[in-house]
Design an enzyme around this catalytic site. Structure first.
Site, PDB file in Angstrom:
ATOM      1  N   GLN A   1      13.337 -83.205 -16.458  1.00 12.09           N
ATOM      2  CA  GLN A   1      14.721 -83.471 -16.196  1.00 12.09           C
ATOM      3  C   GLN A   1      15.746 -83.729 -17.236  1.00 12.09           C
ATOM      4  O   GLN A   1      16.718 -83.453 -17.317  1.00 12.09           O
ATOM      5  CB  GLN A   1      14.656 -84.654 -14.896  1.00 12.09           C
ATOM      6  CG  GLN A   1      16.230 -84.745 -14.596  1.00 12.09           C
ATOM      7  CD  GLN A   1      16.181 -85.738 -13.340  1.00 12.09           C
ATOM      8  OE1 GLN A   1      15.132 -86.345 -12.718  1.00 12.09           O
ATOM      9  NE2 GLN A   1      17.199 -86.083 -12.873  1.00 12.09           N
ATOM     10  N   SER A   2      15.308 -84.891 -18.302  1.00 18.44           N
ATOM     11  CA  SER A   2      15.961 -85.343 -19.379  1.00 18.44           C
ATOM     12  C   SER A   2      15.388 -85.155 -20.582  1.00 18.44           C
ATOM     13  O   SER A   2      14.097 -85.262 -20.856  1.00 18.44           O
ATOM     14  CB  SER A   2      15.879 -86.842 -19.025  1.00 18.44           C
ATOM     15  OG  SER A   2      16.640 -87.396 -20.109  1.00 18.44           O
TER      16      SER A   2
ATOM     17  N   MET B   1      13.398 -87.508 -22.256  1.00 17.38           N
ATOM     18  CA  MET B   1      11.920 -88.017 -22.128  1.00 17.38           C
ATOM     19  C   MET B   1      11.092 -86.910 -22.426  1.00 17.38           C
ATOM     20  O   MET B   1       9.893 -87.051 -22.050  1.00 17.38           O
ATOM     21  CB  MET B   1      12.302 -88.049 -20.623  1.00 17.38           C
ATOM     22  CG  MET B   1      12.932 -89.291 -20.138  1.00 17.38           C
ATOM     23  SD  MET B   1      12.231 -90.921 -20.659  1.00 17.38           S
ATOM     24  CE  MET B   1      10.607 -91.089 -19.989  1.00 17.38           C
ATOM     25  N   TYR B   2      11.395 -86.171 -23.485  1.00 14.78           N
ATOM     26  CA  TYR B   2      10.271 -85.262 -24.080  1.00 14.78           C
ATOM     27  C   TYR B   2       9.319 -86.241 -24.700  1.00 14.78           C
ATOM     28  O   TYR B   2       9.529 -86.977 -25.427  1.00 14.78           O
ATOM     29  CB  TYR B   2      10.846 -84.162 -24.967  1.00 14.78           C
ATOM     30  CG  TYR B   2      11.763 -83.276 -24.706  1.00 14.78           C
ATOM     31  CD1 TYR B   2      11.848 -82.625 -23.367  1.00 14.78           C
ATOM     32  CD2 TYR B   2      12.780 -82.899 -25.561  1.00 14.78           C
ATOM     33  CE1 TYR B   2      12.685 -81.720 -23.084  1.00 14.78           C
ATOM     34  CE2 TYR B   2      13.834 -81.832 -25.310  1.00 14.78           C
ATOM     35  CZ  TYR B   2      13.650 -81.256 -23.872  1.00 14.78           C
ATOM     36  OH  TYR B   2      14.447 -80.278 -23.592  1.00 14.78           O
TER      37      TYR B   2
ATOM     38  N   GLY C   1       7.382 -88.143 -22.790  1.00 13.57           N
ATOM     39  CA  GLY C   1       7.075 -89.021 -21.681  1.00 13.57           C
ATOM     40  C   GLY C   1       7.446 -90.473 -22.035  1.00 13.57           C
ATOM     41  O   GLY C   1       8.181 -90.839 -22.909  1.00 13.57           O
TER      42      GLY C   1
ATOM     43  N   CYS D   1       5.979 -93.383 -22.795  1.00 17.93           N
ATOM     44  CA  CYS D   1       5.588 -94.031 -23.931  1.00 17.93           C
ATOM     45  C   CYS D   1       6.281 -94.049 -25.189  1.00 17.93           C
ATOM     46  O   CYS D   1       6.564 -95.070 -25.664  1.00 17.93           O
ATOM     47  CB  CYS D   1       4.079 -93.842 -24.021  1.00 17.93           C
ATOM     48  SG  CYS D   1       3.076 -94.595 -25.392  1.00 17.93           S
TER      49      CYS D   1
ATOM     50  N   ILE E   1       5.812-107.291 -18.974  1.00 24.96           N
ATOM     51  CA  ILE E   1       6.957-106.772 -19.739  1.00 24.96           C
ATOM     52  C   ILE E   1       7.878-107.631 -20.057  1.00 24.96           C
ATOM     53  O   ILE E   1       8.588-108.037 -21.438  1.00 24.96           O
ATOM     54  CB  ILE E   1       7.658-105.615 -18.907  1.00 24.96           C
ATOM     55  CG1 ILE E   1       6.783-104.667 -18.639  1.00 24.96           C
ATOM     56  CG2 ILE E   1       8.910-105.203 -19.743  1.00 24.96           C
ATOM     57  CD1 ILE E   1       7.247-103.379 -17.872  1.00 24.96           C
TER      58      ILE E   1
ATOM     59  N   GLY F   1       9.329-105.387 -12.290  1.00 19.60           N
ATOM     60  CA  GLY F   1       8.292-104.576 -11.934  1.00 19.60           C
ATOM     61  C   GLY F   1       8.945-103.118 -11.835  1.00 19.60           C
ATOM     62  O   GLY F   1      10.031-102.793 -12.121  1.00 19.60           O
TER      63      GLY F   1
ATOM     64  N   HIS G   1     -16.043-108.549 -43.887  1.00 22.34           N
ATOM     65  CA  HIS G   1     -15.624-110.103 -43.825  1.00 22.34           C
ATOM     66  C   HIS G   1     -14.647-109.906 -45.111  1.00 22.34           C
ATOM     67  O   HIS G   1     -14.610-109.140 -46.187  1.00 22.34           O
ATOM     68  CB  HIS G   1     -16.616-111.025 -44.445  1.00 22.34           C
ATOM     69  CG  HIS G   1     -16.274-112.251 -44.975  1.00 22.34           C
ATOM     70  ND1 HIS G   1     -15.869-113.404 -43.743  1.00 22.34           N
ATOM     71  CD2 HIS G   1     -15.811-112.937 -45.858  1.00 22.34           C
ATOM     72  CE1 HIS G   1     -15.453-114.366 -44.402  1.00 22.34           C
ATOM     73  NE2 HIS G   1     -15.452-114.059 -45.827  1.00 22.34           N
TER      74      HIS G   1
END
Length: 440
Positions: free
Chosen positions: A34-35, A38-39, A41, A43, A171, A253, A427
């Site tokens: 839709q947007s 947001m290509y 997703g 994340c 969040i 949320g 170490h």
């Protein structure tokens, strides 16, 4: 009506990865998003990548302007890369429309006015539409000019001097820590009497103290009742008094994004509005799948990626992979320092009837902390005393987001805790703490 082999609704992690795999199999794929923002997703655009970029920049230089400029550059680059990764593939068509089911087999493409401009059908359909912020019903919430969700707060043009966060979940705490590192006065309003109730209490106590030490204020048992804009700011009205803020983050949320006209299908929703699926991620319509946040459960991009593996195996493999054999799921709360967890806490293990041994190691006992110049934190591990198997670990300290994955691997491989205890590590590193943490 156009027909495809595979139709994917949403450009998220699982869906975009499945699209490339299907294309490699010679399948014709359509991806509906839709947007254009947001290509790739949630994340990379409004979730993990931008927020953790801001966390990193806040720790590195503390400059709000520099951090937000770099965040914008990172998101823009990844958004374009993800688009071209699919759109330039001869077997994949990216369609910029809103999707709405017409039936169990047909999906309409809607323009900005909600008018159907085309109808698609496919042998298999995958719903990958993610989740959206929950907007509480509070007086003034629609009128105030200073309220933001987690997406909006990452697009501020000026640093707020005072930030109020409504909600005290993971969040919320990440943003509280981030903005405190920029020098913003942060107040968290939490309706319940505690924070992170599912985590180890001793570690939560340390984490809260560390956040308070950097200036974050917590108001527990606080119910927000109204927002009232004044000259250049808003007043947050609560049962514990009023709080003035230049910006307010609503962080109560996220809910599954199922605005797809599912009423025209036989797809069923669960109690929390999620799309119901079986252990192979099939909905009640056997050729329609749901992956990622829209199906409920943990909202992590790596869950969406593993969902892809399950659907890939169902469509192109043996079908053996399910949600029941994906193993332990680790996660990190990117506060400062980060809190990482996999498996059970000691309290949970005791409640489930295990006889346990518990390892505990303060970070200031790990040699690497001197190099990191950060003594904060506490590592804990829970062992089944009868079988020597690892039941869980909570690691609060620098680089815990990396080394928690080693514990996850040990749990999944059913290793005795002694394997981590007796292993040789480089170490000075944080992971060598396992020699002592698992010495129980």
């Amino acid at each position: 009506m156009k027909k495809y082999d595979l139709l994917i609704l949403g450009f998220g992690k699982g869906g975009k990865t499945l699209a490339k795999i299907a294309s490699a199999q010679g399948k014709k794929v359509a991806v509906v998003e839709q947007s254009q923002k947001m290509y790739g997703g949630t994340c990379i655009n409004i979730g993990c990548i931008p927020s953790k970029t801001l966390v990193h920049e806040g720790l590195e230089n503390g400059s709000f302007d520099q951090a937000f400029n770099r965040k914008a550059e990172v998101v823009s680059a990844l958004n374009k890369k993800n688009y071209h990764n699919l759109a330039d593939d001869e077997n994949i068509t990216v369609l910029d429309y809103k999707a709405a089911f017409k039936s169990n087999t047909e999906v309409d493409l809607l323009d900005e006015e909600g008018k159907a401009v085309d109808t698609l059908t496919a042998e298999d359909i995958v719903i990958n539409t993610g989740a959206t912020p929950v907007i509480p019903d509070i007086n003034g919430i629609n009128e105030s000019k200073y309220l933001y969700d987690s997406t909006g707060i990452m697009n501020l043009s000026e640093q707020p001097k005072r930030l109020v966060i409504v909600g005290g979940g993971y969040i919320s705490l990440e943003f509280a820590s981030m903005f405190a590192n920029f020098g913003t006065e942060v107040t968290v309003l939490e309706a319940h009497d505690g924070l992170m109730p599912k985590e180890d209490e001793e570690i939560v106590s340390q984490a809260v103290k560390d956040l308070e030490d950097k200036g974050v204020k917590f108001e527990l048992g606080t119910q927000t009742s109204a927002f009232e804009d004044k000259d250049g700011h808003t007043v947050v009205k609560t049962n514990n008094g009023d709080f003035e803020a230049d910006a307010v983050l609503l962080a109560v949320g996220r809910k599954p994004n199922t605005d797809l006209n599912l009423e025209s299908t036989d797809i069923k929703l669960g109690e929390r509005g999620e799309i119901k699926v079986n252990n192979q991620l099939e909905t009640d319509v056997n050729h329609i799948y749901a992956i990622g946040d829209v199906k409920g459960g943990m909202q992590f991009t790596y869950i969406s990626l593993d969902d892809f593996r399950i659907v890939k195996d169902k469509l192109f493999g043996s079908g053996d992979r399910t949600t029941e054999n994906r193993g332990a799921i680790p996660y990190t709360v990117f506060i400062d320092p980060p809190l990482s967890r996999v498996g059970l806490t000691a309290k949970e293990a005791n409640e489930q009837g295990y006889e346990i041994k518990e390892g505990k190691l303060p970070v200031n006992n790990i040699p690497r902390h001197k190099i990191n110049n950060d003594p904060r934190g506490l590592f804990k591990a829970v062992i089944d005393a009868k079988t020597n198997k690892i039941l869980g670990a909570t690691l609060y300290g620098l680089q815990s987001e990396e080394i928690i994955n080693t514990v996850k691997l040990a749990i999944d491989q059913n290793l005795d805790y002694t394997v981590l205890r007796d292993n040789i590590y480089t170490h000075p590193t944080m992971v060598e703490s396992f020699n002592d943490l698992f010495n129980v």
